[in-house]
Design a protein around this motif. Structure first.
Motif, PDB file in Angstrom:
ATOM      1  N   LEU A   1       0.839  -1.220   0.000  1.00  0.00           N
ATOM      2  CA  LEU A   1       0.000   0.000   0.000  1.00  0.00           C
ATOM      3  C   LEU A   1       0.863   1.254   0.000  1.00  0.00           C
ATOM      4  N   ALA A   2       1.939   1.243   0.810  1.00  0.00           N
ATOM      5  CA  ALA A   2       2.815   2.417   0.869  1.00  0.00           C
ATOM      6  C   ALA A   2       3.388   2.706  -0.519  1.00  0.00           C
ATOM      7  N   MET A   3       3.772   1.637  -1.220  1.00  0.00           N
ATOM      8  CA  MET A   3       4.369   1.836  -2.541  1.00  0.00           C
ATOM      9  C   MET A   3       3.327   2.261  -3.575  1.00  0.00           C
ATOM     10  N   LEU A   4       2.165   1.585  -3.547  1.00  0.00           N
ATOM     11  CA  LEU A   4       1.112   1.917  -4.518  1.00  0.00           C
ATOM     12  C   LEU A   4       0.657   3.365  -4.368  1.00  0.00           C
ATOM     13  N   THR A   5       0.458   3.809  -3.105  1.00  0.00           N
ATOM     14  CA  THR A   5      -0.060   5.175  -2.909  1.00  0.00           C
ATOM     15  C   THR A   5       0.989   6.208  -3.313  1.00  0.00           C
ATOM     16  N   ALA A   6       2.278   5.845  -3.210  1.00  0.00           N
ATOM     17  CA  ALA A   6       3.325   6.790  -3.602  1.00  0.00           C
ATOM     18  C   ALA A   6       3.465   6.849  -5.122  1.00  0.00           C
ATOM     19  N   LEU A   7       3.433   5.648  -5.767  1.00  0.00           N
ATOM     20  CA  LEU A   7       3.723   5.605  -7.205  1.00  0.00           C
ATOM     21  C   LEU A   7       2.492   5.889  -8.058  1.00  0.00           C
ATOM     22  N   HIS A   8       1.303   5.668  -7.505  1.00  0.00           N
ATOM     23  CA  HIS A   8       0.096   5.773  -8.330  1.00  0.00           C
ATOM     24  C   HIS A   8      -1.009   6.471  -7.534  1.00  0.00           C
ATOM     25  N   PRO A   9      -0.946   7.821  -7.395  1.00  0.00           N
ATOM     26  CA  PRO A   9      -1.859   8.559  -6.513  1.00  0.00           C
ATOM     27  C   PRO A   9      -3.354   8.251  -6.665  1.00  0.00           C
TER      28      PRO A   9
ATOM     29  N   ILE B   1      -8.012   0.326  10.174  1.00  0.00           N
ATOM     30  CA  ILE B   1      -6.820  -0.453   9.789  1.00  0.00           C
ATOM     31  C   ILE B   1      -5.586   0.450   9.765  1.00  0.00           C
ATOM     32  N   LEU B   2      -5.754   1.661   9.185  1.00  0.00           N
ATOM     33  CA  LEU B   2      -4.613   2.595   9.134  1.00  0.00           C
ATOM     34  C   LEU B   2      -4.215   3.034  10.543  1.00  0.00           C
ATOM     35  N   GLN B   3      -5.235   3.296  11.391  1.00  0.00           N
ATOM     36  CA  GLN B   3      -4.924   3.724  12.756  1.00  0.00           C
ATOM     37  C   GLN B   3      -4.202   2.608  13.521  1.00  0.00           C
ATOM     38  N   ALA B   4      -4.658   1.374  13.308  1.00  0.00           N
ATOM     39  CA  ALA B   4      -4.019   0.241  13.990  1.00  0.00           C
ATOM     40  C   ALA B   4      -2.548   0.115  13.573  1.00  0.00           C
ATOM     41  N   LEU B   5      -2.262   0.416  12.268  1.00  0.00           N
ATOM     42  CA  LEU B   5      -0.862   0.376  11.823  1.00  0.00           C
ATOM     43  C   LEU B   5      -0.040   1.412  12.595  1.00  0.00           C
ATOM     44  N   LEU B   6      -0.612   2.633  12.698  1.00  0.00           N
ATOM     45  CA  LEU B   6       0.138   3.710  13.364  1.00  0.00           C
ATOM     46  C   LEU B   6       0.325   3.435  14.863  1.00  0.00           C
TER      47      LEU B   6
ATOM     48  N   GLY C   1       2.442   2.676   7.808  1.00  0.00           N
ATOM     49  CA  GLY C   1       1.156   3.377   7.988  1.00  0.00           C
ATOM     50  C   GLY C   1       1.297   4.874   7.762  1.00  0.00           C
ATOM     51  N   ALA C   2       2.372   5.460   8.321  1.00  0.00           N
ATOM     52  CA  ALA C   2       2.571   6.905   8.188  1.00  0.00           C
ATOM     53  C   ALA C   2       2.752   7.307   6.719  1.00  0.00           C
ATOM     54  N   VAL C   3       3.496   6.479   5.966  1.00  0.00           N
ATOM     55  CA  VAL C   3       3.700   6.789   4.541  1.00  0.00           C
ATOM     56  C   VAL C   3       2.369   6.758   3.786  1.00  0.00           C
ATOM     57  N   VAL C   4       1.529   5.745   4.091  1.00  0.00           N
ATOM     58  CA  VAL C   4       0.231   5.631   3.386  1.00  0.00           C
ATOM     59  C   VAL C   4      -0.622   6.873   3.691  1.00  0.00           C
ATOM     60  N   VAL C   5      -0.673   7.267   4.982  1.00  0.00           N
ATOM     61  CA  VAL C   5      -1.500   8.426   5.361  1.00  0.00           C
ATOM     62  C   VAL C   5      -0.968   9.694   4.694  1.00  0.00           C
ATOM     63  N   MET C   6       0.343   9.847   4.687  1.00  0.00           N
ATOM     64  CA  MET C   6       0.935  11.038   4.061  1.00  0.00           C
ATOM     65  C   MET C   6       0.569  11.104   2.571  1.00  0.00           C
ATOM     66  N   ASN C   7       0.688   9.960   1.888  1.00  0.00           N
ATOM     67  CA  ASN C   7       0.353   9.942   0.454  1.00  0.00           C
ATOM     68  C   ASN C   7      -1.130  10.264   0.235  1.00  0.00           C
TER      69      ASN C   7
END
Length: 907
Positions: free
Chosen positions: A830-838, A854-859, A870-876
């Motif tokens: 997810l971190a990679m997909l959200t960065a490479l493909h907005p 799910i995102l909160q549980a990651l953080l 998780g932080a990278v996904v939220v930032m993207n």
């Protein structure tokens, strides 16, 4: 009905689009084709043709891509997609002028389209290059021939260079055509007629370029040079020239056979006549070469190898076996002439140590290619007539030829061998000649007896008379060459129990004595290699016994002597070496007896197979180590490297089994690669029996998992590993094979975009996805990790947005699973997909209501790695779209992030 048909065609088209998006181009093509059969509307049909053109481009069938694009353009001349696809197809077909005119039309219809402008620029420069090389080529070709044919030219370097340039030029289609148009075939014929080896080699290698994959040029070359000249060059004494002629003939056969299989439509047919006549003409000359006294021994071997490669069908799917039937009618007796040669007898044909083995392999392939009892009966009759013709009325030399023929058939199509063995008087002659005072005669008879012993299940007669006879010979003969063969016969008759410890054929300890004698002979260099080969044959049987295995791997000299033989010219030893190694490494199939059946067997007092205590895993592991230290890998690599009829598919399978045993322990894999094991495994994984290919692929996977793949498979070799690894993902493979295939592909997918493209092209992605739903958690994890690396590719990112697909939902849900490794792989993806493909960021809130928790549980996870992902996904997601950012801020996300931002321990 018309309306209903319309709906179905539309549904099929939609299904085709979805399949195309998912990367399954073959299935998409089938859907579009079915839709075409239901659709009447011209506009609808045009779109389907255009879509089919896209599939054909992906499948690299450029002729069909061009045809479909043309149909779409005929319906609408302004269809830029179809025009662009046709230009791509034309470019691949080498028709650059037409490709340019299609691209110019695209640019004039859509002047602002960057892709069209770029494609036109690239094509323009490649055309310019082509024009430049063509004009240089013209003068070059004439120059090269002048230098080569100038008898006064003394500068050898200059000649060497001209020859090399000619060969290189012929490899390119444009260059080959140029040589052909410049009266090249006649000039090449002059080079052949000089009878100078280097000039002949240059001519033969240039001709390979002219004929390769080009049927009409091949037929022209054949018409100009003539089959008699080509087969005469094959029969010359110079080994390299003979081999080069063999390569040329192989290429010519392939080009002519293509012509038989392809259904040429339109123009090609008018120019080229049927090539089956030419095929038969070439084969007829090869068969005549077999019995030509003036032909060299290796020329004869090369002719046999060619016949093995080109006559029998490649697969049972081909229905036409007429070529084999024709060869049996025209040439079976000629092949038997080579197989029945008694070396050293008066007027015998010159043969090598491999000739008889090659004849057996060819006979076996021809026999396997027969389809019905009548065809097989005919084969038997021809063999029986041949044996009788020698056996009756030719005195002793004739009897020897007849017996040698029996041996040849028993090693090849053994059914035919058994039939001739039963002819009146044959077996009696074998037995009486076994006691002959003449060594050469005794050899022929003892070998025949041994080959017959192989089929001992039927020949109880041999078991009854053979054992006592062979024991006599073994004990009393003065000659090592005879004793060694008698010993192998005893081993064969004695090893009927296989690996079963409790079925000892010989008295206790005598197996060990026989094995010791075999090892002694094997190491004695004073004995000729042909005889020492039989010592390996003996060990191939005796090493069923674990005590023999243990002693063999302790005897370093014997192991190295065997490896030395494996690398020698005599290839008939390959199977025996491979069998011995399979036995020593216990890499044969182990059948675990069913416990219930065992109880029943005990109850009924039946025989129960037992395993020898020295076949336990710790013993096997130690034996593998010893073999590795003695240099087994370089011997195996050498066995695979030299293409030879003795390297049959069953022999390849044995070698693959040994390799898999050698790479079982991770710490041994580096050594196996360093000695050439990685390189040898690739061809083993691409052809052979299904079991053999799978074992080799699994060995490649083990190497790829634990070594740096770029070091293990340098250069282009790394791309050849992809297909065998993908084959491990097929459903009929075991769970372990699936798992190792996924792990190995994960490693490759992390290296480069070019490797990811190769994995995509081998259609692995749908299979990788399938394993993400697997029950077994390790397989599920391996598939998710593999997908994570594949997601660096643009095409794979697009798949996550495909309509009606659950891919993204699965990744989000897996990011909230219990299993931490699975969470790591999924959230990393997810971190990679959200960065490479907005665009994916916007889709995440739509795929599941649980996305926020799910995102909160990651953080909030105790694992810093998961928090980081998780932080990278939220930032993207914050950066991607306002409505997503608003949803994130409205939740507790801001507070969680504020706390984490102050954490000094996690920079």
């Amino acid at each position: 009905a018309g309306v209903r048909g319309q709906v179905t065609a539309e549904q099929l088209r939609a299904r085709g689009n979805a399949l195309f998006q998912a990367g399954d181009h073959g299935a998409a093509l089938a859907a579009y084709t079915e839709a075409l059969s239901l659709s009447d509307a011209a506009s609808e049909r045009a779109v389907l043709h255009r879509n089919r053109a896209a599939c054909y481009l992906k499948l690299e069938d450029y002729t069909k891509a061009e045809a479909d694009a043309t149909k779409a353009i005929e319906a609408d001349g302004r269809d830029v997609k179809a025009l662009f696809r046709r230009s791509q197809a034309l470019q691949q077909l080498g028709r650059l002028e037409q490709a340019v005119s299609d691209l110019q039309r695209c640019v004039s219809l859509e002047p602002r389209n960057k892709a069209f402008q770029e494609a036109l620029r690239a094509l323009g420069s490649s055309m310019h290059e082509k024009m430049k090389t063509m004009s240089c080529t013209d003068s070059k070709v004439e120059q090269m021939f002048q230098i080569l044919l100038d008898l006064d030219e003394k500068d050898e370097d200059k000649k060497q260079k001209a020859a090399q340039n000619l060969i290189v030029l012929a490899r390119e289609e444009a260059g080959a055509e140029k040589i052909f148009q410049s009266d090249g075939v006649r000039l090449l014929m002059e080079l052949l007629d000089t009878a100078k080896a280097d000039l002949m080699l240059a001519a033969l290698r240039t001709l390979v370029g002219l004929c390769s994959g080009h049927r009409s040029r091949t037929m022209a070359v054949l018409a100009e040079l003539g089959a008699p000249r080509l087969s005469a060059v094959l029969g010359v004494e110079h080994e390299q020239v003979s081999l080069a002629a063999c390569n040329l003939l192989h290429v010519m056969f392939d080009s002519l056979k293509e012509g038989l299989q392809k259904d040429f439509r339109g123009k090609e047919d008018a120019v080229v006549l049927d090539s089956s006549r030419d095929l038969k003409l070439l084969i007829k000359h090869l068969l005549e070469l077999l019995v030509l006294e003036g032909a060299s021994a290796h020329g004869r071997d090369n002719a046999l190898n060619l016949l093995i490669k080109v006559v029998p069908r490649k697969s049972p799917k081909e229905t036409n076996n007429s070529l084999s039937l024709w060869v049996i009618d025209q040439g079976l007796k000629k092949i038997l002439e080579v197989g029945s040669t008694v070396c050293g007898s008066l007027g015998s044909l010159p043969v090598t140590e491999n000739s008889r083995m090659s004849a057996s392999v060819l006979l076996s392939k021809l026999y396997e290619d027969l389809k019905c009892d009548a065809e097989r009966e005919n084969f038997h009759h021809l063999c029986e007539d041949y044996v009788r013709s020698w056996f009756e009325g030719h005195e002793l030399p004739g009897k020897l030829r007849a017996i040698q023929t029996v041996s040849c058939l028993l090693q090849g199509p053994s059914d035919a061998g058994n039939r001739v063995l039963e002819l009146e008087g044959i077996m009696d002659s074998v037995l009486s000649l076994c006691a002959s005072v003449c060594e050469a005669h005794q050899l022929v008879a003892v070998e025949a007896l041994i080959h017959a012993a192989d089929k001992a299940k039927r020949a109880s007669f041999i078991t009854a008379n053979g054992v006592s006879l062979l024991k006599e010979i073994y004990k009393h003969s003065e000659r090592d060459s005879i004793r060694i063969r008698a010993l192998v016969g005893l081993c064969k008759l004695g090893s009927a129990g296989g690996t079963d410890f409790s079925m000892k054929q010989f008295a206790e300890g005598s197996t060990m004595k026989l094995a010791k004698q075999c090892r002694k002979w094997l190491c004695n260099e004073a004995i000729d290699a042909g005889t020492r080969r039989w010592a390996v044959e003996g060990l191939a049987y005796l090493t069923f016994d674990a005590d023999v295995k243990e002693e063999f791997v302790e005897d370093k000299a014997a192991m190295q002597a065997m490896f030395h033989l494996a690398k020698s010219e005599d290839r008939s030893v390959l199977y025996a070496v491979a069998s011995t190694l399979v036995n020593c490494t216990n890499s044969y199939d182990h059948e675990e007896p069913d416990p219930q059946m065992l109880e029943l067997a005990k109850y009924a007092k039946q025989h129960i197979p037992e395993q020898h205590p020295k076949d336990k895993p710790e013993f096997v592991k130690r034996r593998v180590r010893k073999l590795l230290m003695a240099g087994v890998v370089s011997a195996l690599a050498c066995m695979v490297k030299n293409e030879n009829p003795a390297l049959t598919n069953s022999c390849r399978e044995l070698i693959s089994r040994v390799f898999l045993a050698l790479v079982e322990e991770a710490e041994d894999r580096g050594g196996v690669v360093a000695q050439g094991g990685g390189k040898a495994l690739i061809p083993l994984s691409l052809e052979g029996t299904e079991v053999g290919q799978t074992k080799a692929a699994q060995a490649l996977a083990k190497i790829t998992i634990t070594s740096n793949p770029e070091m293990a498979f340098p250069g282009e070799r790394i791309y050849e590993v992809v297909r065998p690894l993908v084959s491990l993902l097929h459903l009929q493979r075991t769970g372990l094979e699936n798992f190792e295939g996924l792990m190995a592909l994960t490693n490759l997918a992390g290296i480069s975009e070019r490797l990811r493209q190769k994995i995509l092209k081998e259609r692995a992605v749908p299979m990788i996805e399938g394993y993400m739903f697997e029950e077994h958690e390790l397989i599920r994890l391996a598939a998710t990790e593999c997908m994570c690396n594949m997601a660096m590719s643009k095409e794979v990112q697009e798949l996550f947005l495909a309509e009606g697909s659950d891919r993204l939902k699965l990744m989000v849900l897996y990011s909230g699973e219990e299993d931490e490794k699975l969470r790591r792989a999924a959230s990393g993806t997810l971190a990679m997909l959200t960065a490479l493909h907005p665009p994916i960021c916007k889709r995440i809130p739509q795929v599941t209501v649980h996305w926020l928790e799910i995102l909160q549980a990651l953080l909030l996870s105790p694992s810093a790695e998961l928090q980081h992902r998780g932080a990278v996904v939220v930032m993207n997601m914050m950066a991607a779209a306002r409505e997503v950012a608003e949803q994130l801020i409205a939740s507790e996300m801001l507070e969680i992030l504020s706390v984490l931002a102050k954490d000094k321990d996690k920079p």
